[in-house]
Design a protein around this motif. Structure first.
Motif, mmCIF file in Angstrom:
data_model
loop_
_atom_site.group_PDB
_atom_site.id
_atom_site.type_symbol
_atom_site.label_atom_id
_atom_site.label_comp_id
_atom_site.label_asym_id
_atom_site.label_seq_id
_atom_site.Cartn_x
_atom_site.Cartn_y
_atom_site.Cartn_z
ATOM 1 N N VAL A 4 46.138 52.977 45.995
ATOM 2 C CA VAL A 4 45.589 52.752 47.513
ATOM 3 C C VAL A 4 46.403 52.356 48.251
ATOM 4 C CG1 VAL A 4 43.703 50.450 48.143
ATOM 5 C CG2 VAL A 4 43.335 51.480 45.693
ATOM 6 N N VAL A 5 46.220 52.815 49.316
ATOM 7 C CA VAL A 5 47.271 52.589 50.337
ATOM 8 C C VAL A 5 47.185 51.547 51.128
ATOM 9 C CG1 VAL A 5 47.527 54.250 52.759
ATOM 10 C CG2 VAL A 5 45.950 55.167 51.261
ATOM 11 N N SER A 6 48.651 51.335 51.481
ATOM 12 C CA SER A 6 48.543 50.141 51.342
ATOM 13 C C SER A 6 48.284 49.222 53.029
ATOM 14 C CB SER A 6 50.409 50.008 51.719
ATOM 15 O OG SER A 6 50.947 49.868 50.528
ATOM 16 N N GLY A 7 47.376 48.300 52.731
ATOM 17 C CA GLY A 7 46.957 47.550 53.971
ATOM 18 C C GLY A 7 45.131 48.701 54.125
ATOM 19 N N SER A 8 45.178 48.221 52.862
ATOM 20 C CA SER A 8 43.781 48.987 52.812
ATOM 21 C C SER A 8 42.483 47.029 52.867
ATOM 22 C CB SER A 8 43.116 49.699 52.004
ATOM 23 O OG SER A 8 43.648 51.306 51.752
ATOM 24 N N ASN A 9 41.611 47.647 53.017
ATOM 25 C CA ASN A 9 40.202 46.807 53.365
ATOM 26 C C ASN A 9 40.100 45.929 52.129
ATOM 27 O OD1 ASN A 9 37.662 45.594 52.194
ATOM 28 N ND2 ASN A 9 37.414 46.474 54.515
ATOM 29 N N ASN A 10 40.464 44.482 51.915
ATOM 30 C CA ASN A 10 40.760 44.058 50.345
ATOM 31 C C ASN A 10 39.221 44.564 49.707
ATOM 32 O OD1 ASN A 10 42.116 42.310 49.102
ATOM 33 N ND2 ASN A 10 40.295 40.758 49.244
ATOM 34 N N GLN A 11 38.218 44.447 50.729
ATOM 35 C CA GLN A 11 37.046 44.145 49.940
ATOM 36 C C GLN A 11 36.415 45.752 48.368
ATOM 37 O OE1 GLN A 11 34.571 41.952 49.113
ATOM 38 N NE2 GLN A 11 33.422 42.866 47.672
ATOM 39 N N VAL A 12 37.605 46.962 49.487
ATOM 40 C CA VAL A 12 37.435 47.576 48.498
ATOM 41 C C VAL A 12 37.993 47.932 46.908
ATOM 42 C CG1 VAL A 12 35.967 48.861 49.952
ATOM 43 C CG2 VAL A 12 38.646 49.203 49.690
ATOM 44 N N VAL A 13 39.161 46.920 47.344
ATOM 45 C CA VAL A 13 40.127 46.688 46.091
ATOM 46 C C VAL A 13 38.903 45.799 44.699
ATOM 47 C CG1 VAL A 13 42.531 45.771 45.385
ATOM 48 C CG2 VAL A 13 42.221 47.611 47.482
ATOM 49 N N VAL A 14 39.469 45.091 45.704
ATOM 50 C CA VAL A 14 38.049 43.722 44.834
ATOM 51 C C VAL A 14 37.071 44.700 44.364
ATOM 52 C CG1 VAL A 14 36.321 42.231 44.383
ATOM 53 C CG2 VAL A 14 38.734 42.235 46.505
ATOM 54 N N GLU A 15 36.422 45.739 44.383
ATOM 55 C CA GLU A 15 35.424 45.828 43.910
ATOM 56 C C GLU A 15 35.985 47.003 42.965
ATOM 57 O OE1 GLU A 15 32.143 45.497 44.373
ATOM 58 O OE2 GLU A 15 32.168 44.626 45.637
ATOM 59 N N ALA A 16 37.287 47.712 43.823
ATOM 60 C CA ALA A 16 37.561 48.394 41.956
ATOM 61 C C ALA A 16 38.761 47.875 40.380
ATOM 62 C CB ALA A 16 39.178 49.348 42.836
ATOM 63 N N LYS A 17 38.360 46.921 41.467
ATOM 64 C CA LYS A 17 39.186 46.326 40.171
ATOM 65 C C LYS A 17 38.316 45.500 38.553
ATOM 66 C CE LYS A 17 43.673 44.246 42.396
ATOM 67 N NZ LYS A 17 43.863 42.790 42.365
ATOM 68 N N LYS A 18 37.192 45.425 39.826
ATOM 69 C CA LYS A 18 35.939 44.694 38.808
ATOM 70 C C LYS A 18 35.573 46.094 38.668
ATOM 71 C CE LYS A 18 33.697 41.089 42.244
ATOM 72 N NZ LYS A 18 33.280 40.727 43.294
ATOM 73 N N ALA A 19 35.142 46.967 38.404
ATOM 74 C CA ALA A 19 35.053 47.971 38.368
ATOM 75 C C ALA A 19 35.850 49.004 37.196
ATOM 76 C CB ALA A 19 34.777 49.745 38.473
ATOM 77 N N GLY A 20 36.671 48.362 36.936
ATOM 78 C CA GLY A 20 37.590 48.372 35.122
ATOM 79 C C GLY A 20 38.941 48.864 35.759
ATOM 80 N N ALA A 21 39.036 49.389 37.085
ATOM 81 C CA ALA A 21 40.735 50.010 37.325
ATOM 82 C C ALA A 21 41.588 48.744 37.394
ATOM 83 C CB ALA A 21 40.685 51.371 38.585
ATOM 84 N N GLN A 22 43.168 49.217 36.911
ATOM 85 C CA GLN A 22 44.255 48.832 37.354
ATOM 86 C C GLN A 22 44.301 49.946 38.704
ATOM 87 O OE1 GLN A 22 49.050 49.303 36.199
ATOM 88 N NE2 GLN A 22 47.473 49.450 34.216
#
Length: 494
Positions: free
Chosen positions: A84-102
Protein backbone atom coordinates in the motif's frame (compact mmCIF):
# COMPACT_ATOMS: atom_id res chain seq x y z
CA UNK A 1 -19.06 -44.18 -34.86
CA UNK A 2 -15.38 -44.92 -34.64
CA UNK A 3 -13.39 -42.15 -33.04
CA UNK A 4 -9.71 -41.54 -33.47
CA UNK A 5 -7.81 -41.40 -30.22
CA UNK A 6 -4.46 -39.70 -30.07
CA UNK A 7 -1.97 -41.97 -28.24
CA UNK A 8 -1.40 -40.95 -24.66
CA UNK A 9 2.02 -39.52 -25.45
CA UNK A 10 0.50 -37.27 -28.10
CA UNK A 11 -2.66 -36.26 -26.27
CA UNK A 12 -1.25 -35.44 -22.86
CA UNK A 13 -1.38 -31.72 -22.30
CA UNK A 14 1.96 -31.53 -20.60
CA UNK A 15 5.07 -30.50 -22.45
CA UNK A 16 7.06 -33.28 -20.87
CA UNK A 17 8.19 -36.46 -22.55
CA UNK A 18 7.29 -39.84 -21.11
CA UNK A 19 10.40 -40.15 -19.03
CA UNK A 20 11.59 -41.57 -15.74
CA UNK A 21 13.50 -38.73 -14.13
CA UNK A 22 16.62 -39.49 -12.17
CA UNK A 23 16.05 -36.57 -9.83
CA UNK A 24 12.41 -35.66 -10.14
CA UNK A 25 11.11 -32.74 -8.14
CA UNK A 26 8.50 -33.95 -5.70
CA UNK A 27 5.22 -32.09 -5.65
CA UNK A 28 4.75 -30.77 -2.18
CA UNK A 29 1.69 -31.41 0.03
CA UNK A 30 -1.14 -28.91 -0.28
CA UNK A 31 -0.87 -25.81 1.80
CA UNK A 32 -3.31 -25.37 4.63
CA UNK A 33 -6.75 -24.18 3.74
CA UNK A 34 -7.66 -20.58 4.43
CA UNK A 35 -8.03 -19.88 8.10
CA UNK A 36 -9.32 -16.92 10.03
CA UNK A 37 -7.52 -15.80 13.09
CA UNK A 38 -7.56 -12.94 15.53
CA UNK A 39 -5.76 -11.86 18.64
CA UNK A 40 -7.48 -9.55 21.09
CA UNK A 41 -9.89 -8.50 18.36
CA UNK A 42 -7.12 -7.34 16.01
CA UNK A 43 -7.17 -8.66 12.44
CA UNK A 44 -4.31 -11.00 11.61
CA UNK A 45 -3.26 -12.32 8.18
CA UNK A 46 -4.97 -15.47 6.97
CA UNK A 47 -3.15 -18.65 6.08
CA UNK A 48 -3.89 -19.22 2.39
CA UNK A 49 -3.15 -21.47 -0.53
CA UNK A 50 -1.51 -19.63 -3.40
CA UNK A 51 -4.61 -19.84 -5.57
CA UNK A 52 -6.76 -18.36 -2.80
CA UNK A 53 -4.16 -15.63 -2.30
CA UNK A 54 -4.46 -14.73 -5.98
CA UNK A 55 -8.23 -14.34 -5.65
CA UNK A 56 -7.86 -12.19 -2.54
CA UNK A 57 -5.24 -10.02 -4.25
CA UNK A 58 -7.64 -9.32 -7.13
CA UNK A 59 -10.37 -8.29 -4.68
CA UNK A 60 -8.04 -6.04 -2.70
CA UNK A 61 -6.75 -4.35 -5.84
CA UNK A 62 -10.31 -3.23 -6.51
CA UNK A 63 -10.84 -2.22 -2.89
CA UNK A 64 -7.61 -0.24 -2.54
CA UNK A 65 -7.70 1.46 -5.92
CA UNK A 66 -4.70 3.76 -6.46
CA UNK A 67 -3.38 2.84 -3.02
CA UNK A 68 -2.68 -0.71 -4.25
CA UNK A 69 0.99 -1.13 -5.20
CA UNK A 70 1.17 -4.83 -5.98
CA UNK A 71 1.13 -8.01 -3.95
CA UNK A 72 2.90 -11.33 -3.56
CA UNK A 73 2.51 -14.66 -1.84
CA UNK A 74 4.81 -15.41 1.08
CA UNK A 75 5.27 -19.16 0.68
CA UNK A 76 6.96 -19.53 4.07
CA UNK A 77 4.12 -18.00 6.08
CA UNK A 78 1.46 -18.91 3.48
CA UNK A 79 0.16 -15.35 3.59
CA UNK A 80 -0.70 -12.70 1.02
CA UNK A 81 1.43 -9.56 1.32
CA UNK A 82 -0.20 -6.44 -0.12
CA UNK A 83 1.76 -3.26 -0.84
CA UNK A 84 0.00 0.00 0.00
CA UNK A 85 1.41 3.39 -0.99
CA UNK A 86 2.60 5.38 2.02
CA UNK A 87 0.08 7.95 3.20
CA UNK A 88 -2.93 6.02 1.93
CA UNK A 89 -6.33 6.35 3.57
CA UNK A 90 -6.11 4.44 6.82
CA UNK A 91 -9.59 3.00 6.42
CA UNK A 92 -8.73 1.04 3.27
CA UNK A 93 -5.65 -0.31 5.01
CA UNK A 94 -7.83 -1.49 7.88
CA UNK A 95 -10.20 -3.14 5.41
CA UNK A 96 -7.30 -4.92 3.69
CA UNK A 97 -6.13 -6.28 7.01
CA UNK A 98 -9.64 -7.41 7.90
CA UNK A 99 -9.79 -9.26 4.58
CA UNK A 100 -6.81 -11.34 5.72
CA UNK A 101 -3.82 -9.74 4.01
CA UNK A 102 -0.50 -8.73 5.51
CA UNK A 103 -0.21 -5.04 4.64
CA UNK A 104 3.03 -3.09 4.23
CA UNK A 105 3.62 0.50 3.23
CA UNK A 106 5.85 1.18 0.20
CA UNK A 107 7.17 4.21 -1.66
CA UNK A 108 6.42 3.47 -5.32
CA UNK A 109 2.86 3.37 -6.62
CA UNK A 110 1.83 0.83 -9.24
CA UNK A 111 1.16 3.69 -11.64
CA UNK A 112 4.69 5.06 -11.24
CA UNK A 113 6.22 1.62 -11.78
CA UNK A 114 4.17 1.09 -14.92
CA UNK A 115 5.25 4.52 -16.14
CA UNK A 116 8.86 3.49 -15.57
CA UNK A 117 8.28 0.35 -17.64
CA UNK A 118 6.96 2.52 -20.48
CA UNK A 119 10.11 4.63 -20.31
CA UNK A 120 12.23 1.50 -20.57
CA UNK A 121 10.18 0.39 -23.57
CA UNK A 122 10.65 3.73 -25.31
CA UNK A 123 14.35 4.19 -24.59
CA UNK A 124 15.83 0.77 -23.88
CA UNK A 125 14.17 -1.82 -26.10
CA UNK A 126 17.43 -3.67 -26.64
CA UNK A 127 17.70 -7.33 -27.67
CA UNK A 128 18.66 -9.33 -24.59
CA UNK A 129 16.82 -7.20 -22.03
CA UNK A 130 13.75 -7.82 -19.90
CA UNK A 131 11.88 -6.09 -17.09
CA UNK A 132 8.98 -6.72 -14.76
CA UNK A 133 7.51 -5.19 -11.61
CA UNK A 134 8.87 -6.94 -8.52
CA UNK A 135 6.36 -6.43 -5.69
CA UNK A 136 8.81 -7.84 -3.14
CA UNK A 137 11.23 -4.96 -3.68
CA UNK A 138 8.59 -2.47 -4.91
CA UNK A 139 10.85 -1.78 -7.90
CA UNK A 140 11.26 -2.62 -11.55
CA UNK A 141 13.57 -5.61 -11.91
CA UNK A 142 15.61 -5.10 -15.09
CA UNK A 143 17.71 -7.94 -16.49
CA UNK A 144 20.28 -7.95 -19.29
CA UNK A 145 21.76 -11.05 -20.86
CA UNK A 146 25.41 -11.53 -21.83
CA UNK A 147 24.91 -9.95 -25.26
CA UNK A 148 24.17 -6.53 -23.75
CA UNK A 149 27.58 -4.87 -23.61
CA UNK A 150 29.32 -1.62 -24.48
CA UNK A 151 27.01 1.09 -25.77
CA UNK A 152 23.95 -1.10 -25.24
CA UNK A 153 24.77 -1.62 -21.57
CA UNK A 154 25.46 2.09 -21.14
CA UNK A 155 22.13 2.94 -22.75
CA UNK A 156 20.27 0.53 -20.50
CA UNK A 157 21.88 1.66 -17.26
CA UNK A 158 21.48 5.35 -18.07
CA UNK A 159 17.79 4.79 -18.77
CA UNK A 160 17.39 2.99 -15.45
CA UNK A 161 19.21 5.86 -13.70
CA UNK A 162 16.89 8.39 -15.33
CA UNK A 163 13.92 6.77 -13.60
CA UNK A 164 15.20 8.07 -10.28
CA UNK A 165 16.59 6.40 -7.20
CA UNK A 166 14.64 3.52 -5.73
CA UNK A 167 12.65 2.83 -8.92
CA UNK A 168 14.57 -0.02 -10.54
CA UNK A 169 17.38 -2.51 -10.16
CA UNK A 170 19.45 -3.88 -13.02
CA UNK A 171 21.45 -7.09 -13.17
CA UNK A 172 23.37 -9.16 -15.69
CA UNK A 173 22.65 -12.83 -16.42
CA UNK A 174 25.28 -15.17 -17.83
CA UNK A 175 22.87 -16.72 -20.32
CA UNK A 176 21.21 -15.31 -23.41
CA UNK A 177 17.49 -14.69 -23.85
CA UNK A 178 16.09 -16.90 -26.57
CA UNK A 179 12.87 -18.58 -27.51
CA UNK A 180 13.17 -22.24 -26.58
CA UNK A 181 11.93 -23.96 -29.70
CA UNK A 182 11.72 -27.75 -29.32
CA UNK A 183 10.60 -29.90 -26.47
CA UNK A 184 7.83 -31.45 -24.49
CA UNK A 185 5.29 -33.86 -25.87
CA UNK A 186 6.85 -33.22 -29.21
CA UNK A 187 5.12 -31.75 -32.22
CA UNK A 188 6.97 -31.25 -35.49
CA UNK A 189 6.72 -29.08 -38.57
CA UNK A 190 8.73 -28.52 -41.71
CA UNK A 191 9.85 -24.94 -42.16
CA UNK A 192 12.51 -23.05 -44.03
CA UNK A 193 15.80 -24.27 -42.67
CA UNK A 194 14.63 -27.73 -41.62
CA UNK A 195 12.48 -29.40 -39.01
CA UNK A 196 11.01 -27.27 -36.25
CA UNK A 197 10.19 -29.02 -33.01
CA UNK A 198 7.99 -27.50 -30.34
CA UNK A 199 5.76 -28.88 -27.61
CA UNK A 200 2.07 -29.39 -27.28
CA UNK A 201 1.14 -27.16 -24.39
CA UNK A 202 -2.43 -27.66 -23.17
CA UNK A 203 -5.32 -29.42 -24.87
CA UNK A 204 -8.35 -27.17 -25.20
CA UNK A 205 -11.70 -26.96 -26.92
CA UNK A 206 -11.82 -24.20 -29.54
CA UNK A 207 -14.63 -21.64 -29.59
CA UNK A 208 -16.41 -23.58 -32.36
CA UNK A 209 -16.29 -26.80 -30.30
CA UNK A 210 -13.46 -28.46 -32.20
CA UNK A 211 -10.53 -30.17 -30.44
CA UNK A 212 -7.36 -28.09 -30.33
CA UNK A 213 -4.27 -27.33 -28.30
CA UNK A 214 -2.30 -24.32 -27.17
CA UNK A 215 1.40 -23.96 -27.78
CA UNK A 216 3.94 -21.16 -28.07
CA UNK A 217 3.20 -18.40 -30.55
CA UNK A 218 6.70 -18.44 -32.02
CA UNK A 219 5.97 -22.03 -33.02
CA UNK A 220 2.71 -21.06 -34.70
CA UNK A 221 4.36 -18.36 -36.80
CA UNK A 222 7.19 -20.70 -37.78
CA UNK A 223 4.95 -23.25 -39.50
CA UNK A 224 1.28 -23.80 -40.27
CA UNK A 225 0.90 -27.59 -40.09
CA UNK A 226 2.10 -29.81 -37.27
CA UNK A 227 2.66 -33.53 -36.87
CA UNK A 228 2.98 -35.76 -33.82
CA UNK A 229 6.11 -37.41 -35.24
CA UNK A 230 9.14 -36.09 -37.06
CA UNK A 231 8.35 -37.84 -40.33
CA UNK A 232 4.58 -38.24 -39.93
CA UNK A 233 1.78 -36.53 -41.76
CA UNK A 234 0.34 -33.32 -40.28
CA UNK A 235 -2.43 -33.85 -37.71
CA UNK A 236 -3.15 -30.23 -36.75
CA UNK A 237 -3.23 -26.77 -38.34
CA UNK A 238 -2.55 -23.38 -36.77
CA UNK A 239 -5.73 -21.37 -36.36
CA UNK A 240 -4.33 -18.32 -34.52
CA UNK A 241 -0.81 -17.26 -33.61
CA UNK A 242 0.55 -14.28 -31.68
CA UNK A 243 4.30 -13.52 -31.62
CA UNK A 244 5.89 -11.07 -31.13
CA UNK A 245 3.64 -8.53 -29.46
CA UNK A 246 1.19 -8.93 -26.60
CA UNK A 247 1.92 -12.57 -25.86
CA UNK A 248 3.45 -15.75 -27.22
CA UNK A 249 0.69 -18.26 -27.93
CA UNK A 250 -0.92 -20.27 -30.72
CA UNK A 251 -4.22 -22.10 -31.06
CA UNK A 252 -3.76 -25.20 -33.20
CA UNK A 253 -6.80 -27.23 -34.25
CA UNK A 254 -6.66 -30.99 -34.78
CA UNK A 255 -7.47 -31.83 -38.40
CA UNK A 256 -9.67 -34.77 -37.36
CA UNK A 257 -12.74 -33.33 -35.56
CA UNK A 258 -13.22 -36.69 -33.79
CA UNK A 259 -9.87 -36.47 -32.02
CA UNK A 260 -10.23 -37.22 -28.31
CA UNK A 261 -7.91 -35.44 -25.94
CA UNK A 262 -7.16 -35.46 -22.22
CA UNK A 263 -6.67 -32.75 -19.63
CA UNK A 264 -3.60 -33.71 -17.67
CA UNK A 265 0.11 -33.00 -17.37
CA UNK A 266 2.62 -35.69 -18.22
CA UNK A 267 5.20 -35.52 -15.44
CA UNK A 268 7.40 -38.41 -16.52
CA UNK A 269 7.38 -42.17 -16.49
CA UNK A 270 3.98 -42.15 -18.14
CA UNK A 271 2.51 -40.53 -15.05
CA UNK A 272 0.15 -37.57 -15.07
CA UNK A 273 -1.27 -34.80 -12.94
CA UNK A 274 -4.88 -33.93 -13.69
CA UNK A 275 -5.50 -30.34 -14.79
CA UNK A 276 -8.78 -28.97 -13.49
CA UNK A 277 -8.66 -25.25 -14.22
CA UNK A 278 -6.66 -22.30 -15.51
CA UNK A 279 -5.34 -19.80 -12.98
CA UNK A 280 -3.46 -16.51 -12.92
CA UNK A 281 0.05 -16.64 -11.52
CA UNK A 282 0.89 -15.03 -8.19
CA UNK A 283 4.34 -13.67 -7.37
CA UNK A 284 5.92 -15.91 -4.76
CA UNK A 285 3.88 -19.05 -5.45
CA UNK A 286 5.55 -22.38 -6.20
CA UNK A 287 5.11 -23.64 -9.75
CA UNK A 288 6.21 -26.71 -11.70
CA UNK A 289 7.45 -26.94 -15.27
CA UNK A 290 7.70 -30.05 -17.39
CA UNK A 291 9.88 -30.28 -20.47
CA UNK A 292 11.43 -33.01 -22.55
CA UNK A 293 15.02 -31.86 -22.24
CA UNK A 294 15.25 -31.31 -18.51
CA UNK A 295 12.16 -33.06 -17.13
CA UNK A 296 10.31 -31.83 -14.08
CA UNK A 297 11.57 -28.72 -12.27
CA UNK A 298 10.07 -26.28 -9.84
CA UNK A 299 10.62 -22.76 -8.60
CA UNK A 300 8.77 -19.55 -7.88
CA UNK A 301 7.01 -16.85 -9.83
CA UNK A 302 9.15 -13.71 -9.54
CA UNK A 303 7.31 -11.19 -11.71
CA UNK A 304 4.16 -10.55 -13.73
CA UNK A 305 3.43 -8.60 -16.90
CA UNK A 306 7.05 -8.99 -17.91
CA UNK A 307 8.47 -7.54 -21.13
CA UNK A 308 11.18 -9.53 -22.93
CA UNK A 309 13.22 -8.32 -25.89
CA UNK A 310 14.41 -11.34 -27.87
CA UNK A 311 16.94 -10.94 -30.65
CA UNK A 312 14.90 -11.53 -33.80
CA UNK A 313 15.47 -14.84 -35.55
CA UNK A 314 13.93 -13.61 -38.80
CA UNK A 315 15.05 -9.97 -39.07
CA UNK A 316 18.84 -9.49 -38.85
CA UNK A 317 19.61 -7.04 -36.07
CA UNK A 318 15.92 -6.81 -35.19
CA UNK A 319 14.10 -7.22 -31.89
CA UNK A 320 11.10 -9.43 -31.11
CA UNK A 321 9.45 -7.77 -28.10
CA UNK A 322 6.89 -9.79 -26.16
CA UNK A 323 4.79 -8.35 -23.33
CA UNK A 324 2.48 -9.74 -20.67
CA UNK A 325 4.64 -12.71 -19.65
CA UNK A 326 5.19 -14.47 -16.32
CA UNK A 327 8.76 -14.32 -15.02
CA UNK A 328 10.10 -17.20 -12.91
CA UNK A 329 13.33 -18.65 -11.56
CA UNK A 330 12.41 -22.11 -12.89
CA UNK A 331 15.18 -23.36 -15.14
CA UNK A 332 14.65 -24.37 -18.76
CA UNK A 333 16.73 -25.30 -21.77
CA UNK A 334 16.28 -25.67 -25.50
CA UNK A 335 13.84 -28.52 -25.88
CA UNK A 336 11.56 -27.31 -23.09
CA UNK A 337 9.72 -24.69 -25.16
CA UNK A 338 5.95 -24.65 -24.86
CA UNK A 339 6.12 -26.80 -21.75
CA UNK A 340 3.39 -26.70 -19.14
CA UNK A 341 3.69 -24.44 -16.12
CA UNK A 342 1.29 -25.65 -13.45
CA UNK A 343 0.64 -25.80 -9.73
CA UNK A 344 0.43 -28.71 -7.32
CA UNK A 345 -3.36 -28.46 -7.16
CA UNK A 346 -3.81 -28.97 -10.91
CA UNK A 347 -4.07 -25.38 -12.12
CA UNK A 348 -2.72 -24.56 -15.57
CA UNK A 349 -0.68 -21.35 -15.29
CA UNK A 350 1.55 -20.89 -18.33
CA UNK A 351 3.46 -22.17 -21.34
CA UNK A 352 7.21 -21.81 -21.80
CA UNK A 353 8.14 -18.88 -24.04
CA UNK A 354 11.89 -18.39 -23.57
CA UNK A 355 14.61 -17.36 -21.21
CA UNK A 356 18.27 -17.53 -20.35
CA UNK A 357 20.51 -19.90 -18.44
CA UNK A 358 20.18 -23.64 -17.99
CA UNK A 359 19.34 -26.23 -15.37
CA UNK A 360 22.94 -26.34 -14.13
CA UNK A 361 23.60 -22.65 -13.54
CA UNK A 362 19.98 -21.47 -13.31
CA UNK A 363 18.53 -18.42 -14.96
CA UNK A 364 15.24 -16.73 -15.79
CA UNK A 365 12.42 -18.31 -17.77
CA UNK A 366 9.34 -16.52 -19.11
CA UNK A 367 5.91 -18.04 -19.67
CA UNK A 368 2.80 -17.10 -21.58
CA UNK A 369 -0.15 -16.89 -19.13
CA UNK A 370 -2.74 -19.54 -19.98
CA UNK A 371 -5.65 -17.35 -18.90
CA UNK A 372 -4.66 -14.62 -21.36
CA UNK A 373 -4.26 -17.14 -24.20
CA UNK A 374 -7.69 -18.64 -23.50
CA UNK A 375 -9.31 -15.22 -23.42
CA UNK A 376 -7.65 -14.12 -26.66
CA UNK A 377 -8.52 -17.30 -28.59
CA UNK A 378 -11.95 -17.97 -27.08
CA UNK A 379 -10.89 -21.53 -26.24
CA UNK A 380 -11.70 -23.39 -23.04
CA UNK A 381 -9.33 -25.59 -21.09
CA UNK A 382 -10.05 -29.30 -20.82
CA UNK A 383 -10.98 -32.49 -22.57
CA UNK A 384 -12.52 -32.39 -26.02
CA UNK A 385 -15.40 -34.74 -26.54
CA UNK A 386 -16.69 -37.71 -24.61
CA UNK A 387 -14.49 -40.65 -23.98
CA UNK A 388 -11.37 -38.81 -22.97
CA UNK A 389 -10.18 -40.96 -20.11
CA UNK A 390 -9.49 -39.15 -16.87
CA UNK A 391 -6.21 -39.45 -15.07
CA UNK A 392 -3.45 -41.58 -16.46
CA UNK A 393 -5.16 -44.45 -18.27
CA UNK A 394 -4.81 -44.38 -22.06
CA UNK A 395 -7.87 -46.48 -22.79
CA UNK A 396 -10.28 -45.04 -20.29
CA UNK A 397 -10.62 -45.59 -16.61
CA UNK A 398 -9.49 -43.22 -13.95
CA UNK A 399 -6.20 -42.74 -12.23
CA UNK A 400 -5.13 -40.24 -9.63
CA UNK A 401 -1.91 -38.30 -9.57
CA UNK A 402 0.07 -39.39 -6.52
CA UNK A 403 3.48 -37.70 -6.45
CA UNK A 404 4.86 -40.00 -3.80
CA UNK A 405 3.70 -43.50 -4.72
CA UNK A 406 6.07 -46.02 -6.31
CA UNK A 407 5.18 -47.56 -9.66
CA UNK A 408 5.71 -51.31 -9.18
CA UNK A 409 4.11 -54.59 -10.21
CA UNK A 410 2.02 -53.16 -12.99
CA UNK A 411 0.90 -50.17 -10.98
CA UNK A 412 1.12 -46.91 -12.84
CA UNK A 413 -0.45 -45.20 -15.72
CA UNK A 414 0.41 -47.11 -18.82
CA UNK A 415 -2.07 -47.63 -21.59
CA UNK A 416 -3.21 -50.78 -23.43
CA UNK A 417 -0.42 -53.17 -22.57
CA UNK A 418 3.14 -53.36 -21.45
CA UNK A 419 3.79 -53.18 -17.73
CA UNK A 420 1.48 -50.26 -17.00
CA UNK A 421 -2.06 -50.51 -15.76
CA UNK A 422 -4.56 -49.10 -18.22
CA UNK A 423 -7.24 -48.61 -15.62
CA UNK A 424 -7.07 -47.25 -12.13
CA UNK A 425 -3.32 -46.76 -11.86
CA UNK A 426 -1.58 -44.35 -9.55
CA UNK A 427 0.46 -41.60 -11.18
CA UNK A 428 3.94 -41.11 -9.74
CA UNK A 429 6.13 -38.40 -11.26
CA UNK A 430 9.28 -39.67 -9.60
CA UNK A 431 9.13 -43.46 -9.52
CA UNK A 432 11.44 -45.48 -11.74
CA UNK A 433 9.69 -48.02 -13.94
CA UNK A 434 11.27 -51.50 -13.84
CA UNK A 435 10.46 -55.00 -15.04
CA UNK A 436 7.58 -53.90 -17.20
CA UNK A 437 6.21 -51.90 -14.33
CA UNK A 438 5.08 -48.31 -14.69
CA UNK A 439 3.84 -46.78 -17.88
CA UNK A 440 4.38 -49.13 -20.79
CA UNK A 441 2.29 -48.11 -23.75
CA UNK A 442 1.33 -50.91 -26.18
CA UNK A 443 4.58 -52.76 -25.99
CA UNK A 444 6.31 -55.15 -23.68
CA UNK A 445 9.50 -53.25 -23.18
CA UNK A 446 11.01 -52.95 -19.75
CA UNK A 447 10.29 -49.64 -18.05
CA UNK A 448 8.22 -47.01 -19.76
CA UNK A 449 8.63 -47.96 -23.40
CA UNK A 450 6.01 -46.41 -25.65
CA UNK A 451 4.72 -48.86 -28.31
CA UNK A 452 7.46 -51.47 -28.09
CA UNK A 453 11.16 -51.84 -27.63
CA UNK A 454 13.36 -53.99 -25.51
CA UNK A 455 15.49 -51.29 -24.00
CA UNK A 456 15.46 -50.11 -20.45
CA UNK A 457 14.06 -46.69 -19.64
CA UNK A 458 11.52 -44.57 -21.37
CA UNK A 459 12.06 -44.91 -25.09
CA UNK A 460 9.28 -43.68 -27.33
CA UNK A 461 7.99 -45.97 -30.11
CA UNK A 462 10.80 -48.46 -30.70
CA UNK A 463 14.44 -49.29 -30.56
CA UNK A 464 16.67 -51.07 -28.12
CA UNK A 465 19.35 -48.50 -27.44
CA UNK A 466 20.24 -47.43 -23.98
CA UNK A 467 19.74 -43.73 -23.41
CA UNK A 468 17.18 -41.60 -25.11
CA UNK A 469 17.47 -42.16 -28.82
CA UNK A 470 15.54 -40.09 -31.30
CA UNK A 471 13.95 -42.61 -33.68
CA UNK A 472 16.67 -45.19 -33.22
CA UNK A 473 19.92 -46.01 -31.54
CA UNK A 474 21.46 -44.24 -28.65
CA UNK A 475 21.20 -40.53 -28.08
CA UNK A 476 18.89 -37.90 -26.78
CA UNK A 477 15.58 -37.54 -28.50
CA UNK A 478 12.07 -38.75 -29.02
CA UNK A 479 10.31 -41.64 -30.78
CA UNK A 480 12.58 -44.52 -30.05
CA UNK A 481 15.49 -45.82 -28.19
CA UNK A 482 14.96 -46.76 -24.62
CA UNK A 483 16.26 -43.94 -22.59
CA UNK A 484 15.06 -41.37 -20.21
CA UNK A 485 14.60 -38.10 -22.05
CA UNK A 486 12.78 -36.96 -25.18
CA UNK A 487 15.25 -34.34 -26.30
CA UNK A 488 15.84 -32.91 -29.73
CA UNK A 489 19.19 -34.13 -31.02
CA UNK A 490 17.92 -34.99 -34.48
CA UNK A 491 15.90 -31.85 -35.03
CA UNK A 492 16.84 -28.29 -35.78
CA UNK A 493 15.70 -25.30 -33.80
CA UNK A 494 14.63 -22.11 -35.49
Amino acid sequence: MSHKRIPKRKAAIAAGSVVALGAAVMLLPNANASQDGSSNGAAVPKTLKATDASDLAAQLQTLLGQSFAGSYYDAASKQLVVNVVSGSNNQVVVEAKKAGAQVREVKNSLASLKSGAQTLKAKATIPGTAWAIDPKTNKLAVTADRSVTGAKWARLTSTVKSLGGGMATVKKTSGKFKTLVSGGDAIFAQAQGGTVRCSLGFNVTAKDGSPAFLTAGHCGVAAKQWSDSQTGKPIATVDQATFPGNGDFSLVKYDDPNTKTTSDVNVGGGQTVQITKAADATVGEQVFRMGSTTGLHNGQVTGLDATVNFASETVPGGTDTVTGLIQTNVCAEAGDSGGSLFTQDGSAVGMTSGGSGDCTAGGETFFQPVTAALQATGATLGDSGAGAGAGAGNQGGSASADPSASATDGTGAGGQAGGGAAVGGTADPSAAATDGTGAGNQGAGTGAGDQSGAGTGAGDQSGAGTGAGDQSGTGTGAQSGAGANNGSSLTQTR
